[in-house]
Write a protein that holds these residues in place. Structure first.
Motif, short mmCIF file in Angstrom:
data_model
loop_
_atom_site.label_atom_id
_atom_site.label_comp_id
_atom_site.label_asym_id
_atom_site.label_seq_id
_atom_site.Cartn_x
_atom_site.Cartn_y
_atom_site.Cartn_z
N MET B 943 38.65 30.79 37.64
CA MET B 943 38.05 31.73 38.62
C MET B 943 39.14 32.04 39.48
O MET B 943 39.90 31.17 39.78
N HIS B 1016 29.84 32.26 29.14
CA HIS B 1016 28.66 33.08 28.46
C HIS B 1016 28.94 32.80 26.91
O HIS B 1016 30.10 32.18 26.45
N ASP B 1064 34.83 37.34 30.36
CA ASP B 1064 33.77 38.21 31.39
C ASP B 1064 34.63 39.44 31.69
O ASP B 1064 33.99 40.30 31.82
N GLU B 1068 32.28 42.35 32.05
CA GLU B 1068 32.01 42.90 33.58
C GLU B 1068 32.91 44.02 34.07
O GLU B 1068 33.93 43.87 34.61
N LEU B 1070 33.21 47.54 36.16
CA LEU B 1070 32.86 48.13 37.43
C LEU B 1070 33.74 49.38 37.44
O LEU B 1070 34.99 49.50 37.07
N GLY B 1073 33.08 51.04 42.04
CA GLY B 1073 31.91 49.85 42.62
C GLY B 1073 30.60 49.76 41.98
O GLY B 1073 29.89 48.74 42.68
N GLU B 1074 30.40 50.53 40.92
CA GLU B 1074 29.11 50.44 40.31
C GLU B 1074 29.65 49.76 39.06
O GLU B 1074 30.42 49.95 38.41
N ALA B 1075 28.36 48.79 38.60
CA ALA B 1075 28.56 48.10 37.12
C ALA B 1075 28.13 49.20 36.01
O ALA B 1075 27.24 50.03 36.18
N ASP B 1078 27.42 45.57 30.89
CA ASP B 1078 27.39 44.38 31.03
C ASP B 1078 27.38 43.59 29.72
O ASP B 1078 27.68 44.07 28.97
N MET B 1079 26.93 42.18 29.80
CA MET B 1079 27.15 41.61 28.75
C MET B 1079 26.49 41.86 27.49
O MET B 1079 26.73 42.01 26.43
N ASP B 1080 25.17 42.37 27.87
CA ASP B 1080 24.03 42.79 26.89
C ASP B 1080 24.47 43.96 26.02
O ASP B 1080 24.47 44.14 24.97
N ALA B 1114 40.71 45.50 35.89
CA ALA B 1114 40.47 44.52 37.22
C ALA B 1114 40.39 43.15 37.02
O ALA B 1114 40.73 42.43 37.80
#
Lengths: 99, 1137
Positions: B943, B1016, B1064, B1068, B1070, B1073-1075, B1078-1080, B1114
């Motif tokens: 991390m 994950h 990830d 992950e 963005l 600022g908006e996702a 995603d993983m799915d 990012a």
């Protein structure tokens, strides 16, 4: 503490860290983090939560989670944080759990 | 104010003159005077021209007439005719005379503004008033009548007329120069006010005897332009030249000698009866057509008894037979001898001067009062003298200076000396006010009397008095005359002391009048220095030393100044005088500063401020030096501190110095403080503050007429503009300031001002001009040993080379600048030069060297971090640091990449994509054969971002690859992760947590066993199956809590299956600022693309970049793809289909 937005690497995770640590430093030992308005939390956010865990535990306090969104909940599950932090869906219940 | 010129006839009254009866009005005086003058002959053209100019002035077209003629040609007579014409136009009831008449005198050529002061004092009848208060009241009422009685104006008029300023009126705190300018202003104002009420005839007679101040006033007055309703008439002899340029409304009128015919006409008007032509011819020949001479001869012919030869026709024949007197002098002497019983009265009168008062003559003469009055009446009757008033309150004036001169010259030397002595003694003992007001008059009489010592004393008094009034030219005149007398004395210590008394003020006056660098100054101070060493009065010697030093300093001769300063300090060291020590330390501090010894300057100035600063003492010495050393020491201490690397301390001290200067209330010291404050702010690159200080400096300089400070104020104002980027206004202003500065004769500090110019030119891209400016600056610095700006000059030269793309030349200059700065201990210049060098090195890809060099200088600073230089240095350091970090980052990426095994083929083919984020994340990928059957595959995600995360991640991967987890079966993912979790607790690794996915593939059984810590699921795409198989884990995020379990799971992998392990950062995503993913969604994408086959990882990377909206990511994008090939045990193909 109501959280809002995405908790990811950068300012958000930094803010979360400072806020939690400020609360701990000011003697608050019962903290509920309301995640209902947090769309996304990445590993950096996870790291901040973990960082807060031990100091709180040392002071005999506890951090609890309230209403994590689906994404956040998924992260908690993956990282197994839901086994460390208690998660609630009702704020009153979460509050009462401290008493 | 009605200075109506009631004595504006020939009866001009000097301060020697007695009172004038009040009963006689202005108009009567004028008319009576006109009635007495001789007839005018042969001047019709001139009279008409003068009347014409008067009419023009009346109509508002101001005129100036220069009436030029040799002595005796009738200039004054012509002026009288014009006055008669003007006065004749006065109307009934009019009081103020339209005529203002100033008269210059040969005896007052070195008495500043004498013609004007004499006129005003007479007009105000000051002598009638015995008290100064009454005289001031009279002045007040006259000014009030013209609405000119403002308090500050009254103070100026009082000062001009020698009156004390009463309580309640503002005292004059102006410098001598400024006082002079203000006095000129009120005199002009008065003239204009008079002219506003009615047309004015303004006469200045005998300008060839004018004093320097009056001439300066007239030059200003006449060159300011057309004067409404003023006719200015100036009379003078041909040898005099007006110093102002000719103007359109100025007329020159030259008087010629009379022709033979005109001589005849004049004689006809003057003589009682007609004269034979032969006599007329003789008179014409003898007099050369000079009217005055002709009039005198005519009088002789008319009254031959004056020659003691009887009278009538016979005498006239005798004149023809025996001849006329050969010269005017003979003629006048003969006349006086013939008409008086005792020539002493006329002779004494001529010795007194052109104008004199009865009471003075009475005090001097040895004859009885009755005899005196008889003799004077005779002289008046014979028109040798004009009289005004009734004895004993009468005044007299010779009809012409030539008559006075003739009588005086005719005196035997011994007699003449005796008369001068009588006059000097009388003036000194009985007329103390005159002795006080006009010491030059006594000096003249004592000198002519042969009483050298007393003459010397009065010449010195006269010189010093002029100095007080900033009448510098007059002061030089008096002091030079006195000095000549002193030098004629036999050599002796007393003589040397006297000479020294003259030399100090003379040197100071030369500087003020002719500039710092004038050639007269040096010899005066050099001589003074020789004398001072001989006669040994400590204070006097020190004053000479300081004067000598000051002269050399402003000329920039610092090599010599060092010796002078050392000598002064040694000299003062033998005395117990704190005031002198304060001054001596300043000489040292100042010299050391300009020579670039900033630590030495600091030491001397700080010692002076700490141990010898005393307001009363510094105030006393300021009267000798012109500036208060309490302020001057602090100015240079502040500058030295800046150079030594203490900008905050320097600015604080500078602010205190300004406050101190305001308290002292001495304009020159205030300017000194402002000048150095602006200088300091210029160094600090505080452009606005430098400009603001300069504006105040200029305002005071303008008010006080401080040309030097005005010039430097202009330079700092320009410098401030340049600092603010205003080249268009700043550069021309800087050039103008430099021109003014050079005009003062000073070289002091020129290298600094030229460095500002060079800097400005570089910024403006005017490189040739910049070269010239900097070369001149370096030449001067070298010539004068004026080193304080040398380092900066080389730095600027380096910048110039850089602008011209001469990198080597630039580097050489920067290195030289740094070397000089280090030698001078100037951290300020070292920092600036090092910044220049660092920028050059940065450009040359030597950022590390640049950073090291700059950091070394920057690190020596302990304060001043908000100053522009330091802010700039810090920013540059950060930039250089970031560049180093970028280098380090690239190296980090290389390292991480190097740790990932290369793609491999075989029973299991493996490929991967690792794209680090812009900040380098903590991902690492690894795989290796544990043994022949077991293949380990893993992905670690620490991390956080940065090198620390990356290095920890790589370390963990290396541990896995090397199998160095003691007591662990690397084929057992549960054991491996549990051990890893305990081996890398966050508490020992910078609070770093990590996630891990670790799997082991058994090629013999096809069994894949895996475990994960907070990670994950990985994805298995198996042939024949549409949906991807997720391989999740249930272990806790790692490094968080010890002794955790990481249960393993297993799955038999079909041949041709593809395993995707990823971080990830792959899902992950963005954007703004908006996702956006995603993983799915990621799993769905992989499943879909995986069915199609092809380069899945590249497609995924491209898709992620598209989603992210940028090539830069990012977070780390890390993905490993393992393809389990068809082999003997498992023949399924690995094509995803």
């Amino acid at each position: 503490m109501d959280l809002r937005g995405n908790i990811g690497l950068g300012a958000a995770s930094l803010t979360l860290r400072r806020t939690i640590h400020d609360l701990i430093d000011s003697g608050r030992t019962k903290i509920i983090l309301n995640f209902s308005q947090v769309e996304l939390m990445d590993s950096a956010g996870v790291g901040e939560l973990i960082s807060a865990y031990l100091p709180m535990k040392t002071k005999g306090g506890e951090i609890k989670f309230l209403n994590p969104t689906k994404n956040v909940h998924r992260v908690m599950q993956i990282t197994q944080l839901d086994k460390v932090f208690k998660v609630y869906t009702d704020e009153q219940v979460a509050i009462q759990s401290f008493s | 104010m009605t200075f109506e010129g009631k004595e504006s006839s020939r009866y001009s009254k000097s301060p020697l003159s007695g009172p004038v009866p009040e009963t006689r009005g202005a108009v009567d005086d004028e008319k009576s005077a006109i009635a007495r003058v001789a007839p005018l002959t042969g001047r019709d053209t001139e009279v008409n021209l003068l009347k014409d100019r008067w009419e023009q002035a009346n109509e508002g077209m101001g005129q100036v007439v220069l009436l030029i003629g040799e002595a005796g040609l009738g200039k004054s007579r012509l002026v009288h005719t014009l006055k008669e014409h003007v006065l004749g136009q006065m109307v009934e009831g009019e009081v103020d005379s339209p005529v203002i008449e100033w008269r210059c005198s040969p005896h007052f050529q070195n008495t500043g503004l004498h013609p004007a002061i004499d006129f005003y004092q007479r007009a105000l009848d000051f002598d009638l008033e015995k008290s100064a208060e009454a005289q001031f009241d009279r002045l007040f009422s006259r000014l009030e009548a013209y609405d000119l009685a403002r308090p500050e104006t009254l103070s100026l008029w009082a000062s001009l007329l020698g009156l004390p300023i009463p309580d309640g009126f503002p005292p004059l705190s102006l410098s001598p120069t400024r006082l002079r300018e203000e006095t000129f202003r009120i005199m002009r104002e008065w003239l204009h006010t008079r002219a506003f009420r009615r047309p004015i005839l303004f006469i200045v007679e005998d300008l060839h005897w004018v004093d320097a101040s009056t001439l300066e006033f007239l030059a200003q007055f006449l060159t300011e332009g057309l004067h409404d309703r003023i006719l200015t008439v100036l009379t003078f002899r041909p040898e005099f030249k007006t110093p102002w340029p000719a103007v359109a409304h100025q007329t020159s009128l030259a008087l010629n000698r009379l022709t033979r015919r005109q001589v005849g006409e004049l004689l006809a008007k003057s003589a009682v009866a007609s004269l034979p032509q032969k006599l007329i011819d003789q008179i014409h020949e003898r007099t050369g057509g000079v009217p005055l001479f002709i009039e005198e001869l005519a009088r002789l012919v008319r009254e031959p008894r004056q020659l003691n030869r009887g009278g009538g026709e016979n005498t006239r024949c005798e004149l023809l037979d025996h001849g006329l007197p050969g010269t005017l002098r003979d003629l006048v002497v003969a006349r006086v001898d013939g008409m008086t019983s005792n020539p002493e009265v006329a002779q004494l009168a001529a010795t007194l001067g052109n104008e004199f008062a009865y009471e003075v003559l009475a005090a001097v003469t040895t004859v009885s009062e009755a005899t005196l009055q008889v003799e004077l009446a005779t002289l008046v009757r014979s028109e040798i003298l004009y009289q005004k008033g009734i004895p004993p309150r009468s005044t007299y004036m010779f009809k012409h200076a030539l008559l006075e001169g003739a009588l005086h010259d005719a005196l035997a030397a011994e007699k003449r000396q005796q008369f001068h002595r009588q006059i000097a003694d009388a003036l000194e003992s009985r007329f103390p006010d005159t002795a006080q007001a006009l010491p030059e008059l006594l000096a003249h009489h004592f000198t002519e009397a042969g009483m050298v010592e007393r003459g010397i004393s009065y010449w010195l008094k006269a010189g010093l008095r002029c100095l007080e009034r900033s009448a510098n030219v007059e002061a030089i005149g008096h002091l030079t005359k006195g000095l000549a007398l002193v030098r004629a004395l036999p050599e002796s210590p007393e003589r040397d002391a006297q000479e020294l008394q003259f030399l100090n003020p003379l040197g100071t006056t030369y500087i003020a009048a002719r500039g710092y660098a004038s050639r007269e100054v040096g010899p005066v101070f050099i001589r003074a220095r020789e004398l001072a060493e001989r006669i040994g009065q400590p204070a006097q010697r020190f004053v000479v030393m300081r004067g000598n030093f000051a002269w050399h300093v402003v000329r920039g001769d610092f090599k010599l100044c060092e010796d002078l300063a050392t000598e002064a300090l040694q000299f003062v060291g033998t005395l117990n005088d704190p005031g002198m020590m304060m001054e001596a330390l300043f000489l040292q501090g100042l010299t050391k500063f300009y020579r670039g010894d900033f630590a030495g300057a600091r030491d001397h100035c700080s010692l002076a401020v700490a141990d010898f600063d005393d307001r009363n003492r510094t105030k006393f010495w300021a009267t000798h030096t012109g500036e208060d050393s309490g302020a001057t020491h602090r100015c240079y201490l502040a500058l030295a501190l800046w150079h030594l690397g203490y900008p905050d301390g320097a600015l604080q001290l500078s602010r205190e110095t300004i406050a101190l200067a305001r308290t002292i209330g001495h304009p020159f010291t205030m300017e000194y403080a402002l000048h150095h404050a602006s200088w300091l702010r210029q160094h600090c690159q505080l452009g606005e503050e430098a400009q603001a200080g300069a504006v105040e400096q200029i305002e005071i300089a303008t008010e006080q007429r401080f040309d030097f400070w005005h010039a430097t104020g202009t330079l700092y104002r320009a410098g401030g503009l340049l600092l603010q980027g205003n080249l268009g206004e700043g550069l021309p202003l800087l050039c103008s300031g430099l021109e003014s500065y050079r005009a003062t004769g000073a070289e002091l500090g020129l290298p600094y001002y030229l460095s500002l110019l060079g800097d400005g030119y570089i910024r403006a891209g005017r490189f040739e001009d910049a070269h010239r400016a900097l070369a001149e600056a370096l030449d001067i610095a070298d010539k004068n040993d004026d080193r304080f700006q040398e380092a900066e000059l080389y730095r600027l030269l380096g910048e110039l080379h850089l602008a011209e793309t001469d990198d080597q030349g630039a580097e050489d200059c920067f290195r030289k600048a740094i070397e000089i700065a280090r030698r001078q201990q100037s951290r300020a210049w070292e920092l600036r030069a090092t910044m220049s060098l660092a920028r050059l090195w940065q450009r040359q890809d030597c950022g590390n060297e640049a950073r090291d060099a700059l950091a070394a200088v920057y690190g020596t600073y302990t304060e001043g971090f908000t100053m522009p230089d330091l802010v700039e240095a810090k920013a540059l350091l950060e930039t250089l640091g970031n560049e180093r970090m970028r280098d380090d980052f690239a190296a980090g990426v290389e390292y991480v990449l190097g740790c990932i095994p290369p793609p491999m083929d075989g029973p299991v083919s493996i490929d991967w994509r690792y794209v680090p984020s812009s900040n380098l994340g903590g991902d690492s990928i690894g795989y290796h054969w544990i043994d022949d059957d077991h293949l380990a595959l893993h992905l670690i995600d620490v991390m956080g971002h940065g090198l620390d995360s990356a290095l920890l991640s790589v370390t963990i991967t290396n541990v896995l690859r090397s199998g160095s987890l003691m007591g662990t079966d690397m084929r057992r993912p549960d054991q491996v992760l549990a051990k890893l979790n305990d081996a890398f607790p966050s508490s020992r690794h910078g609070q770093k947590f990590f996630t891990a996915w670790y799997g082991v593939y058994n090629r013999s059984s096809g069994l894949l066993t895996w475990s994960g810590g907070g990670h994950h699921p990985s994805i298995l795409l198996s042939p024949g199956t549409r949906d991807p198989i997720l391989l999740p884990s249930s272990g806790m995020v790692m490094g968080f809590m010890s002794e955790q379990e990481y249960p393993a799971k297993s799955y038999v992998v079909a041949a041709g299956a593809r395993l995707l392990i990823f971080s990830d950062g792959v899902f992950e995503i963005l954007r703004d600022g908006e996702a956006v993913w995603d993983m799915d969604a990621c799993i769905e994408y992989i499943a879909k693309q995986g069915l199609r086959g092809g380069a899945l990882m590249d497609e995924l990377l491209a898709h992620v970049r598209t989603l992210h909206g940028s090539h830069e990511l990012a977070d780390d994008f890390s993905i490993l793809e393992a393809c389990f090939r068809l082999d003997a045990q498992n023949p399924n193909p690995c094509d995803g289909g």
